[in-house]
Design a protein around this motif. Structure first.
Motif, PDB file in Angstrom:
ATOM      1  N   ALA A 311      31.018  87.420  67.603  1.00  0.00           N
ATOM      2  CA  ALA A 311      31.333  87.452  66.167  1.00  0.00           C
ATOM      3  C   ALA A 311      32.421  86.456  65.782  1.00  0.00           C
ATOM      4  CB  ALA A 311      31.761  88.868  65.770  1.00  0.00           C
ATOM      5  N   TYR A 329      27.564  89.450  64.694  1.00  0.00           N
ATOM      6  CA  TYR A 329      28.530  90.539  64.515  1.00  0.00           C
ATOM      7  C   TYR A 329      27.999  91.810  65.179  1.00  0.00           C
ATOM      8  CZ  TYR A 329      31.110  87.780  61.027  1.00  0.00           C
ATOM      9  OH  TYR A 329      31.847  86.822  60.390  1.00  0.00           O
ATOM     10  N   THR A 332      28.458  91.805  68.986  1.00  0.00           N
ATOM     11  CA  THR A 332      29.799  92.194  69.447  1.00  0.00           C
ATOM     12  C   THR A 332      29.995  93.705  69.305  1.00  0.00           C
ATOM     13  OG1 THR A 332      30.823  90.044  69.052  1.00  0.00           O
ATOM     14  CG2 THR A 332      32.280  91.941  68.958  1.00  0.00           C
ATOM     15  N   GLU A 333      29.472  94.277  68.208  1.00  0.00           N
ATOM     16  CA  GLU A 333      29.582  95.735  68.018  1.00  0.00           C
ATOM     17  C   GLU A 333      28.827  96.481  69.116  1.00  0.00           C
ATOM     18  OE1 GLU A 333      31.669  97.309  65.820  1.00  0.00           O
ATOM     19  OE2 GLU A 333      32.268  95.216  65.807  1.00  0.00           O
ATOM     20  N   GLN A 351      36.071  90.055  61.904  1.00  0.00           N
ATOM     21  CA  GLN A 351      35.859  91.501  62.017  1.00  0.00           C
ATOM     22  C   GLN A 351      37.172  92.219  61.691  1.00  0.00           C
ATOM     23  OE1 GLN A 351      33.899  92.318  65.865  1.00  0.00           O
ATOM     24  NE2 GLN A 351      32.000  92.440  64.705  1.00  0.00           N
TER      25      GLN A 351
END
Lengths: 418, 63
Positions: A311, A329, A332-333, A351
């Motif tokens: 991200a 994003y 990465t989550e 983020q």
């Protein structure tokens, strides 16, 4: 027991403070290492089983070390059984792509100021005929000699004069400038150059200064990767060897196999066949041209960078075959679901300054079936051709399943022994 | 004679394989998809290990 051990391992990954303190010859700093020992990327592998590019890189360093006068002699010596091959990781070292490292090579010496241990990496060779892609030409040897006799002494003088260089500060700044520090290091390389430039001009001059500046600024956007790898190796080694910890302390590929290590079972590799990389191939190339995944640079994801910090680097995601920043994003989550912590020093502005996910836990990987991603260059299966694309590789589930089974067996043995 | 399987309109919750979700959705029925996988890929040996380790941790916490 497991929770406390993992908290300690993650604390060490987060609290480590890597500092570039020196550049020294591999033969002077690596333990159990001599001119007849050659290190390579990834888990252990014999010369016979190496991919062609790694074999060619071995031939190149045999010539570089003066152990053979021709390519034929170099190949014969490599296959003779007289050379001892070992993973870079076994000597506190890491190397990108083939990772081939030999006695005379100057190494970056990175000290983990928090825990006192040191880690090492070769100096990035830039573009062209380079051993990390298995090039085996007279130019390869000429470049290695130039790094040894010109670049390394100059950088050593810079480091000495600056009293060392704080790598964590550069990595932290680069994250906020759009690097994820594995496949994008243009910001970190620029910040590094910015920091050393004035001092570099004081320790060398004329033609030498010009050569060095041309080298650092021409097709060398990944120059900082080797520094970042040694920095992460210094953190990962500090987090290794904590009894009962299920945190991953190394991930690496040798072009044939990929392996992981975990903190609670130090020194053991858990391997699977190295995957082909799903990614974006340069025009004229396809997956048929690709070598299976290779390199120690997965130490970046081990330490919470690269794909873990996807991200942070919107500029790189399409090169890796990810269609949009939303998916970057989300990636990465997803990685947060298999890690036990978040960095406090290394954050992702996009983020809302959340820390990069760090501390891959094999129990979470096995439970969820989510495996870590690795941002990576795709190397041609033809030695010396170099990079044919870039993409996102996934560490096979098999590595984590094997590690969990071995961990459980060790625990059962420990209980039985009382 | 046509016999209806359900008297009420159907709302579907799909667990796991997205192909079933696509199929139901394609027929116009309200459907939500839950991204769920068998823990440990359904591998019994790995599940037993995870259970044992989790139980050990819980016992330590409660001791």
């Amino acid at each position: 027991m497991i929770r406390e051990a993992n908290e300690e391992a993650v604390r060490r990954l987060k609290d480590s403070s890597p500092r570039l303190v020196d550049i020294r010859k591999a033969g002077d700093v690596l333990r159990d290492f001599d001119r007849m020992t050659i290190l390579h990327a990834g888990p252990p592998i014999t010369y016979e089983r190496m991919c062609a590019s790694m074999q060619q890189a071995v031939h190149a360093v045999i010539r570089y070390e003066g152990l053979a006068d021709s390519w034929e002699e170099a190949a014969a010596l490599a296959a003779s059984g007289k050379i001892r091959f070992a993973p870079c990781h076994s000597r506190g070292c890491v190397g990108p792509m083939t990772g081939v490292t030999s006695y005379s090579m100057p190494l970056l010496v990175v000290r983990n100021e928090t825990y006192g241990n040191e880690a090492y990496s070769t100096i990035n060779e830039g573009a062209g005929d380079v051993i990390r892609f298995g090039a085996c030409t007279e130019n390869t040897i000429k470049r290695l000699k130039w790094i040894e006799t010109v670049l390394a002494p100059a950088l050593k003088k810079v480091i000495d004069r600056m009293g060392g260089i704080d790598l964590s500060a550069i990595m932290s700044q680069a994250l906020s400038m759009g690097d994820e520090l594995h496949m994008r290091n243009i910001a970190s390389s620029h910040v590094f150059l910015h920091r050393i430039c004035a001092v570099l001009s004081e320790v060398c001059e004329g033609e030498v200064l010009s050569e060095i500046l041309h080298f650092l600024t021409s097709k060398n956007d990944q120059f900082f990767l080797n520094f970042a790898m040694a920095a992460n190796k210094s953190a990962a080694d500090a987090a290794d060897g904590i009894p009962h910890s299920t945190i991953v302390s190394a991930m690496a590929r040798n072009g044939v196999e990929i392996g992981i290590r975990i903190s609670g079972l130090p020194g053991q590799w858990f391997t699977a066949p190295a995957p082909l990389v799903d990614g974006l191939y340069f025009p004229g190339h396809s997956v048929a041209d690709a070598n299976p995944d290779i390199g120690d640079s997965a130490i970046m994801e081990t330490g919470g960078f690269g794909a873990m910090a996807m991200a942070a680097a919107p500029a790189i995601v399409r090169l890796l075959g990810i269609p949009d920043t939303g998916k970057a994003y989300a990636f990465t989550e997803e990685m947060r679901r298999i890690t036990d912590g978040e960095h406090t020093s290394y954050t992702i502005p996009g983020q809302n300054f959340a820390g990069c996910p760090v501390g891959i836990d094999i129990m979470k990987v096995v439970e969820t079936g989510i495996v870590p991603g690795l941002n990576t260059a795709i190397m041609s299966r033809e030695p010396g051709v170099g990079m044919v694309g870039a993409g996102l590789s996934r560490v096979p589930f098999e590595c984590f399943a094997k590690a969990l089974i071995a961990y459980d067996e060790a625990l059962q043995r420990e209980k039985a022994a009382g | 004679m046509e016999k209806k399987l359900f008297d009420e309109p159907m709302t579907v919750i799909n667990l796991g394989l997205p192909g079933f979700f696509d199929s139901v959705k394609g027929q116009g029925a309200p459907c939500i998809h839950v991204d769920w996988k068998l823990p440990a890929g359904g591998d019994v040996r790995l599940l037993e290990i995870l259970d044992r380790l989790h139980e050990m941790e819980e016992a330590e916490q409660n001791a």
